[in-house]
Design a protein around this motif. Structure first.
Motif, PDB file in Angstrom:
ATOM      1  N   ASN A 147      71.641  29.791  64.527  1.00  0.00           N
ATOM      2  CA  ASN A 147      70.201  29.887  64.285  1.00  0.00           C
ATOM      3  C   ASN A 147      69.675  28.512  63.897  1.00  0.00           C
ATOM      4  N   VAL A 148      68.583  28.091  64.526  1.00  0.00           N
ATOM      5  CA  VAL A 148      68.016  26.772  64.214  1.00  0.00           C
ATOM      6  C   VAL A 148      66.493  26.899  64.101  1.00  0.00           C
ATOM      7  N   VAL A 149      65.913  26.188  63.118  1.00  0.00           N
ATOM      8  CA  VAL A 149      64.465  26.341  62.881  1.00  0.00           C
ATOM      9  C   VAL A 149      63.633  25.804  64.049  1.00  0.00           C
ATOM     10  N   PHE A 150      62.589  26.551  64.375  1.00  0.00           N
ATOM     11  CA  PHE A 150      61.732  26.121  65.495  1.00  0.00           C
ATOM     12  C   PHE A 150      60.337  25.728  65.023  1.00  0.00           C
ATOM     13  N   ASP A 151      60.099  25.812  63.696  1.00  0.00           N
ATOM     14  CA  ASP A 151      58.748  25.514  63.201  1.00  0.00           C
ATOM     15  C   ASP A 151      58.686  24.188  62.430  1.00  0.00           C
ATOM     16  N   GLN A 152      59.660  23.332  62.641  1.00  0.00           N
ATOM     17  CA  GLN A 152      59.558  21.942  62.151  1.00  0.00           C
ATOM     18  C   GLN A 152      59.597  21.058  63.389  1.00  0.00           C
ATOM     19  N   ILE A 153      58.532  20.280  63.547  1.00  0.00           N
ATOM     20  CA  ILE A 153      58.338  19.508  64.775  1.00  0.00           C
ATOM     21  C   ILE A 153      58.424  18.019  64.462  1.00  0.00           C
ATOM     22  N   GLY A 154      59.117  17.294  65.311  1.00  0.00           N
ATOM     23  CA  GLY A 154      59.227  15.846  65.091  1.00  0.00           C
ATOM     24  C   GLY A 154      59.777  15.171  66.326  1.00  0.00           C
ATOM     25  N   THR A 155      60.387  14.004  66.137  1.00  0.00           N
ATOM     26  CA  THR A 155      61.010  13.302  67.262  1.00  0.00           C
ATOM     27  C   THR A 155      62.358  12.732  66.838  1.00  0.00           C
ATOM     28  N   PRO A 156      63.419  13.119  67.547  1.00  0.00           N
ATOM     29  CA  PRO A 156      64.721  12.525  67.263  1.00  0.00           C
ATOM     30  C   PRO A 156      64.707  11.043  67.636  1.00  0.00           C
ATOM     31  N   THR A 157      65.510  10.257  66.927  1.00  0.00           N
ATOM     32  CA  THR A 157      65.595   8.814  67.203  1.00  0.00           C
ATOM     33  C   THR A 157      67.053   8.390  67.251  1.00  0.00           C
ATOM     34  N   TYR A 158      67.451   7.865  68.405  1.00  0.00           N
ATOM     35  CA  TYR A 158      68.808   7.345  68.547  1.00  0.00           C
ATOM     36  C   TYR A 158      68.853   6.016  67.791  1.00  0.00           C
ATOM     37  N   ASP A 178      53.218  14.772  54.362  1.00  0.00           N
ATOM     38  CA  ASP A 178      53.369  16.180  53.959  1.00  0.00           C
ATOM     39  C   ASP A 178      53.547  17.111  55.155  1.00  0.00           C
ATOM     40  N   GLY A 179      53.330  16.588  56.376  1.00  0.00           N
ATOM     41  CA  GLY A 179      53.570  17.404  57.564  1.00  0.00           C
ATOM     42  C   GLY A 179      52.442  18.364  57.882  1.00  0.00           C
ATOM     43  N   LYS A 180      51.262  18.166  57.256  1.00  0.00           N
ATOM     44  CA  LYS A 180      50.143  19.093  57.512  1.00  0.00           C
ATOM     45  C   LYS A 180      49.317  18.675  58.719  1.00  0.00           C
ATOM     46  N   SER A 181      49.619  17.505  59.275  1.00  0.00           N
ATOM     47  CA  SER A 181      48.868  17.025  60.441  1.00  0.00           C
ATOM     48  C   SER A 181      49.265  17.829  61.683  1.00  0.00           C
ATOM     49  N   SER A 182      48.409  17.755  62.702  1.00  0.00           N
ATOM     50  CA  SER A 182      48.804  18.346  63.984  1.00  0.00           C
ATOM     51  C   SER A 182      48.707  17.298  65.083  1.00  0.00           C
ATOM     52  N   VAL A 183      48.407  16.075  64.683  1.00  0.00           N
ATOM     53  CA  VAL A 183      48.422  14.949  65.640  1.00  0.00           C
ATOM     54  C   VAL A 183      49.344  13.868  65.071  1.00  0.00           C
ATOM     55  N   PRO A 184      49.979  13.070  65.946  1.00  0.00           N
ATOM     56  CA  PRO A 184      50.946  12.091  65.462  1.00  0.00           C
ATOM     57  C   PRO A 184      50.386  11.171  64.372  1.00  0.00           C
ATOM     58  N   TYR A 185      51.197  10.961  63.340  1.00  0.00           N
ATOM     59  CA  TYR A 185      50.776  10.136  62.202  1.00  0.00           C
ATOM     60  C   TYR A 185      50.659   8.669  62.601  1.00  0.00           C
ATOM     61  N   VAL A 186      49.562   8.037  62.155  1.00  0.00           N
ATOM     62  CA  VAL A 186      49.427   6.583  62.316  1.00  0.00           C
ATOM     63  C   VAL A 186      49.724   5.937  60.959  1.00  0.00           C
ATOM     64  N   GLU A 187      49.925   4.615  60.989  1.00  0.00           N
ATOM     65  CA  GLU A 187      50.375   3.891  59.803  1.00  0.00           C
ATOM     66  C   GLU A 187      49.381   3.986  58.647  1.00  0.00           C
ATOM     67  N   ARG A 188      48.079   4.126  58.954  1.00  0.00           N
ATOM     68  CA  ARG A 188      47.093   4.138  57.863  1.00  0.00           C
ATOM     69  C   ARG A 188      46.899   5.544  57.272  1.00  0.00           C
ATOM     70  N   ASP A 189      47.563   6.548  57.801  1.00  0.00           N
ATOM     71  CA  ASP A 189      47.445   7.893  57.225  1.00  0.00           C
ATOM     72  C   ASP A 189      48.010   7.905  55.803  1.00  0.00           C
ATOM     73  N   PRO A 247      58.739  18.056  55.999  1.00  0.00           N
ATOM     74  CA  PRO A 247      57.437  18.188  56.677  1.00  0.00           C
ATOM     75  C   PRO A 247      57.549  19.086  57.909  1.00  0.00           C
ATOM     76  N   LYS A 248      56.566  19.967  58.085  1.00  0.00           N
ATOM     77  CA  LYS A 248      56.561  20.847  59.275  1.00  0.00           C
ATOM     78  C   LYS A 248      56.290  20.035  60.529  1.00  0.00           C
ATOM     79  N   TYR A 249      55.566  18.924  60.336  1.00  0.00           N
ATOM     80  CA  TYR A 249      55.188  18.083  61.476  1.00  0.00           C
ATOM     81  C   TYR A 249      55.395  16.627  61.065  1.00  0.00           C
ATOM     82  N   GLY A 250      56.274  15.932  61.774  1.00  0.00           N
ATOM     83  CA  GLY A 250      56.564  14.537  61.385  1.00  0.00           C
ATOM     84  C   GLY A 250      56.522  13.596  62.570  1.00  0.00           C
TER      85      GLY A 250
END
Ligand SMILES: NC(=O)c1ccc[n+]([C@@H]2O[C@H](COP(=O)([O-])OP(=O)(O)OC[C@H]3O[C@@H](n4cnc5c(N)ncnc54)[C@H](OP(=O)(O)O)[C@@H]3O)[C@@H](O)[C@H]2O)c1
Length: 292
Positions: free
Chosen positions: A174-185, A107-118, A254-257
């Motif tokens: 204009n690009v959103v700055f409040d959705q945080i994640g990691t790009p993956t090649y 849901d993106g409500k975390s503020s620390v990186p998601y682990v598999e058991r979340d 998700p705001k945070y992924g």
């Protein structure tokens, strides 16, 4: 020699696997919907009887996140029912199934990186279908589910290619700055998958099933990602940060992924590149294609 079946092989990840397959000692069978429609259970059964794959890498999916909100039936057919078909065939043939999933199961409500058991709590139809697909895939005796995020490639359509194109047409974006994640090649993910398959093939005891997280290293917002793309392309297009509420979309994201990758790194001894260096590599590859 062992056989690897790649489904959805014309997509971003499938195409990267095809590109890398030339350097790997396996027999590859690449299929997309025209050769093997994975929603067709009889076609899957017949295909498996014929090809007898040792590994199946399922890159097929319905990935149009916004359109998925209004096409629920087809989304579930491709993303969930088809995975059931693959599980049945893989279980019957003793094949390993590698299923790809997404940070959109959270849901993106975390503020620390998601682990598999979340706990998963998908906010969109796409995310819900991918979460259901994970559960299906995990019923296969030899299955690995790899969640990834913000996938891009020189193949297909994606954020990087859209930004480059729009950067050539517009003076500002204009690009959103409040959705945080990691790009993956997708090339990095394809390479990691082949490394894992190679390790399992060389010693079956190295197989560890279940859920794993894989993205590039580092963290950014879509705004930061867009700025990096423009910088690496030498574009003069200015990027302005906006909030998600200023850019409404049919599907909630998700705001945070950010995914924690400690498990895949330690289990399969995988090294992961930082997103910026992988973006540099992808843009170099795009430039080489364009200058050919
Ligand atoms: N893209 C992302 O940002 C992202 C992020 C996280 C996770 N993922 C996951 O990563 C995986 C790979 O994504 P991707 O970006 O490489 O996907 P993609 O580029 O959309 O490729 C998916 C491929 O599957 C094909 N396909 C659709 N229905 C099929 C069917 N019934 N039978 C066989 N093939 C079928 C598609 O064909 P058509 O094009 O003709 O439909 C397409 O070639 C997916 O599981 C996705 O959910 C993606």
């Amino acid at each position: 020699m062992k056989t690897i079946l790649v489904t959805g092989a014309n997509g971003q990840l499938g195409s990267e696997l095809k590109k890398l397959s030339k350097n790997v000692k396996f027999d590859f069978v690449f299929t997309d919907v025209d050769e093997l429609d994975i929603t067709d259970i009889l076609a899957c059964a017949a295909f498996f009887d014929n090809v007898r794959p040792d590994f199946v890498i399922n890159c097929a999916a319905y990935t149009a996140v916004d359109k998925a909100e209004s096409e629920k039936r087809i989304v579930w057919k491709i993303n969930v029912d088809a995975v059931k078909n693959l599980v049945i065939s893989c279980s019957l043939h003793g094949s390993y199934l590698i299923q790809i999933s997404t940070d959109y199961v959270f849901d993106g409500k975390s503020s620390v990186p998601y682990v598999e058991r979340d706990l998963v709590a998908p906010q969109s139809e796409y995310g819900k279908s991918k979460a259901a697909a994970e559960l299906e895939a995990l019923t296969c005796p030899k299955s690995l589910v790899i969640r990834t995020s913000w996938l891009y490639s020189t193949f297909g359509n994606n954020f990087v290619k859209t930004m480059i194109r729009m950067g050539q047409q517009r003076e500002a974006l204009n690009v959103v700055f409040d959705q945080i994640g990691t790009p993956t090649y997708a090339e990095d993910l394809a390479s990691a998958i082949l490394e894992i398959v190679g390790k399992i093939d060389s010693d079956e005891k190295k197989f560890a099933g279940g859920l794993f997280h894989y993205s590039n290293e580092g963290v950014c917002s879509w705004y930061d990602f867009a700025c990096a793309i423009m910088k690496l392309c030498g574009s003069k297009c200015r990027i302005y940060p906006i909030e998600t509420s200023d850019y409404p979309t049919p599907a909630k994201r998700p705001k945070y992924g950010v995914l924690n990758k400690a498990k895949i790194k330690s289990t399969y001894e995988i090294d992961i590149n930082h997103w910026y260096s992988s973006l540099e590599k992808m843009i170099d590859a795009l430039n080489r294609v364009e200058t050919l």
